[in-house]
Design an enzyme around this catalytic site. Structure first.
Site, mmCIF file in Angstrom:
data_model
loop_
_atom_site.group_PDB
_atom_site.id
_atom_site.type_symbol
_atom_site.label_atom_id
_atom_site.label_comp_id
_atom_site.label_asym_id
_atom_site.label_seq_id
_atom_site.Cartn_x
_atom_site.Cartn_y
_atom_site.Cartn_z
ATOM 1 N N CYS A 55 -2.349 -0.469 10.316
ATOM 2 C CA CYS A 55 -2.148 0.209 11.589
ATOM 3 C C CYS A 55 -2.548 -0.719 12.716
ATOM 4 O O CYS A 55 -1.939 -0.737 13.765
ATOM 5 C CB CYS A 55 -2.960 1.483 11.659
ATOM 6 S SG CYS A 55 -4.692 1.163 11.857
ATOM 7 N N SER A 111 0.819 -1.206 0.000
ATOM 8 C CA SER A 111 0.000 0.000 0.000
ATOM 9 C C SER A 111 0.856 1.261 0.000
ATOM 10 O O SER A 111 0.373 2.332 -0.350
ATOM 11 C CB SER A 111 -0.967 -0.013 1.181
ATOM 12 O OG SER A 111 -1.946 -1.017 0.949
#
Lengths: 567, 168
Positions: free
Chosen positions: A549, A502
């Site tokens: 995250c 990403s």
């Protein structure tokens, strides 16, 4: 059937809005991603992709045993856990030199584990993270279930047979959700009020919604496949430097269970997922010209020899400027990370072996610094990674199974290969990749059976930790090229760098001001309603963004009505 | 234990790399190290997994989720959230994670089996920094959370006893 095929070429409406549109956060992804676009006369003119969370995992790994890396890196996120474990394992294997000696059975079991992850990720992405950008679930309420069943059964796309009663039952359940205000998973969707960018008729919307619900149940099967070989899921525990410890999975009963689950999963892929893509795509054919980028990179995947990138079943390679006639070899030395627009201390682009992680946040309204992601570049250029890149590289290199499927899809849609460079191409490529990998898994399972029949049950090679070493682990994960880089000193981690898919796709501008792939892909995108920019989401979601995250908190503050009891 | 005893999944969720974010997983680790349970009780470290937990969730009668819960209280404050409240929250949720645990529970309902769910939570102090350790107030409150989890397991029909100390 009438109403299920577009009568005229579809055109996504363009509004007349001029100004900024900010989507923050982008929903249906893991992590906190903010996308800001500047719209002029209904089309995106400029774009900024910004990760709002600092991912400083590298910092807490310094000084630890290199074998610990896999357990930390796979905890960074709840979605792509296993691929991080695999990249860290390969990284250490490369550094200690055992990578060329992984036993064939170990390699095959690792490939099957990763293959199961692909089956899971791509099914969940298409149905649960991406479909609501194309399918209007509420509109499915006005469908005629008989017409919908007739369409599925007569379209010739390979769907399994449906009954009117089955689709009627789905519609009734859906009505219950909507009437009861319990939209749950559909809450916040842009179709809750009619939106002109949604193009499917009510019958196809109903069929797709039925398969959305079916896929929710089905996805459990490949998840269970991962648990059989990986020991548990999420956060697989079976990988160990030198191979894998799946002794239980190679017992007769467990391996049979794995094969049964595989068969059921592939039935869904071939008789539901593929036909659905073929049924929906013609209604969004103009998206074959929206959302494209320029350069593509793949590191290849599914090795027969872990120490040789060229032994991978899906080939490694780079495509420059959409030139699929001239694919170039993949050279890991050409990777560098830029930080000019990122919240890190200034410096020249660095190869990951020399990479630094020195965070430095400054508020910059002029967007001179706007992301916690670095900007990875290959040979100085912005390269897209992921299923489209991997499929283009394989197609360009004449990979037989890929070429066959790509040609079938292009023929069905009546378009040329240029349509692959698009949001539609990206979504089709993910489906093609699922089939290519899924079918090859059969060969790996047969191979495992042969080895076990011969009494070859070695899963792991022995090795010793050297005092110093340097290594890299490459995984062409469901989201694209993932690499972990390590320097070992005094048998400990001296430095570690993660370059994740990403970041390749969603990273910011580089030192020369060149846009990252998603930013580039968004330029030119039509925006009909700036308050509900589903067109922006279509392209962003087509990358299956996951920005690692792992924050996982129940937050009742966001819910005014919500009250709960304090002990 | 009777044949009909309800199966209970004790699911610790969170990210153990980020201080108190991982307190649910830490609680389950503590339970596994120090207690023995009747066969109808299963402990699981769910990590930060969302939809991948659907298999375990749909195959149990009851789920006791242990997690960090932000409710504006003091760090270490304990909370108990019950089924209907959780269900209600789904409709209004604007979480940045669309595939998280609450969403997964909604999916379980669609799949056809939503287990009876209780969340036992604790107010975290720090869920942003990278560290394997709980912060001081949360570490101090962990034994209290453990007691409540054990009570919950017993109330649901699970049997619990402390592990015999390992001989020196």
């Amino acid at each position: 059937m009438a109403g299920c095929k577009p009568k005229t070429a579809p055109v996504t409406p363009v509004g007349n809005y001029t100004g900024k549109v900010v989507v923050d956060p982008i929903n249906r992804i893991e992590g906190h991603l903010r996308i800001e676009v500047e719209v002029e006369n209904g089309r995106v003119k400029n774009a900024w992709s910004s990760s709002q969370l600092f991912r400083g995992l590298e910092i807490i790994l310094k000084g630890r045993d290199p074998r610990d890396a896999k357990h930390f890196t796979q905890r960074a996120c709840g979605v792509c856990t296993h691929v991080h474990a695999l990249a860290s394992t390969r990284m250490v294997e490369n550094a200690v030199g055992v990578d060329k000696r992984i036993p064939a059975l170990g390699v095959a079991m690792r490939n099957l584990l990763l293959g199961a992850q692909f089956l899971h990720d791509h099914i969940v992405h298409f149905y649960h993270l991406h479909a609501l950008d194309w399918v209007d679930v509420v509109n499915a309420l006005s469908a005629n279930p008989k017409k919908a069943a007739d369409f599925v059964n007569s379209a010739g796309l390979g769907h399994r047979k449906h009954t009117e009663a089955e689709l009627k039952a789905v519609q009734d359940r859906l009505k219950k959700f909507v009437d009861g205000g319990q939209l749950g998973i559909f809450a916040n969707a842009y179709f809750l009020k009619p939106h002109a960018a949604y193009k499917l008729g009510p019958e196809l919307n109903l069929v797709a919604t039925a398969h959305y619900l079916e896929a929710l149940k089905l996805q459990i099967l490949p998840s269970r496949m991962m648990a059989i070989i990986g020991g548990k899921n999420p956060h697989t525990q079976a990988l160990y430097e030198g191979g894998i410890t799946s002794y239980d999975a190679i017992t007769k009963d467990k391996f049979k269970l794995f094969k049964d689950l595989y068969k059921q999963t592939m039935d869904f892929v071939l008789n539901t997922y593929v036909p659905d893509v073929l049924a929906v795509a013609p209604h969004y054919l103009d998206w074959g010209g929206i959302g494209g980028t320029t350069n593509f990179l793949s590191c290849g995947e599914f090795p027969s020899n872990e120490g040789d990138l060229n032994s991978r079943y899906l080939p490694a390679g780079a495509i420059y400027k959409r030139d699929i006639a001239n694919p170039k070899p993949f050279d890991p030395n050409k990777i560098a990370e830029h930080v000019k627009f990122s919240w890190y201390e200034a410096g020249a682009p660095l190869h990951p072996f020399k990479g630094e992680t020195k965070p430095k946040y400054v508020e910059a309204k002029d967007m001179s610094k706007y992301s916690w992601m670095k900007a990875p570049r290959y040979d100085g250029g912005a390269f897209e990674v992921g299923p489209l890149a991997q499929t283009l590289v394989a197609f360009a290199k004449g990979h037989k199974e890929t070429v066959g499927l790509v040609s079938m899809v292009l023929k069905h849609l009546g378009v040329g290969p240029e349509a692959l460079f698009s949001t539609l191409g990206r979504t089709a490529a993910r489906c093609i990749q699922t089939v290519v990998i899924g079918k090859e898994m059969q060969a790996w399972m047969d191979n495992v059976d042969k080895m076990l029949a011969k009494g070859d049950d070695t899963l792991l090679a022995k090795w010793d930790m050297p005092d110093t070493g340097q290594g890299v682990g490459f995984v062409d994960a469901p989201r694209g090229v993932l690499s972990h880089w390590i320097n070992i000193k005094g048998k400990k981690i001296e430095n570690i760098q993660l370059v994740v898919p990403s970041t390749w796709n969603l990273g910011p501008r580089d030192d020369k001001g060149v846009l990252g792939p998603v930013e580039e892909a968004l330029v030119g995108t039509p925006v009909f309603d700036p308050k509900r920019p589903v067109e922006v989401l279509r392209t962003v979601h087509s990358y299956d963004p996951c920005i690692a995250c792992g924050v996982h908190i129940i937050d009742p503050k966001t819910n005014e009505v919500y009250k709960f009891k304090v002990c | 234990m009777s044949e009909q005893a309800k199966t209970i999944l004790v699911l610790g969720v969170g990210n153990i790399l980020m201080h108190d974010e991982g307190l649910g997983v830490r609680a389950v680790e503590h339970l596994a190290e120090n207690y023995e349970f009747s066969p109808n009780v299963e402990l699981m470290d769910g990590g930060a997994g969302g939809l991948r937990l659907a298999d375990e969730l749909t195959s149990h009668d009851c789920v006791v989720v242990v997690d960090a819960v932000m409710n504006g209280g003091q760090p270490g404050d304990l909370y108990r959230l019950e089924g209907d409240d959780l269900k209600l929250s789904l409709t209004f949720k604007q979480s940045m994670h669309e595939t998280d645990l609450l969403e997964t529970m909604a999916c379980c309902e669609i799949i056809g089996h939503r287990p009876n769910c209780v969340v036992l939570g604790m107010e975290p102090l720090n869920i942003e920094g990278w560290s394997l350790e709980l912060t001081e107030p949360c570490a101090a409150a962990l034994p209290g959370l453990i007691v409540r989890v054990l009570d919950e397991i017993r109330a649901l029909g699970g049997e619990v006893r402390p592990k015999a100390p390992v001989p020196a």
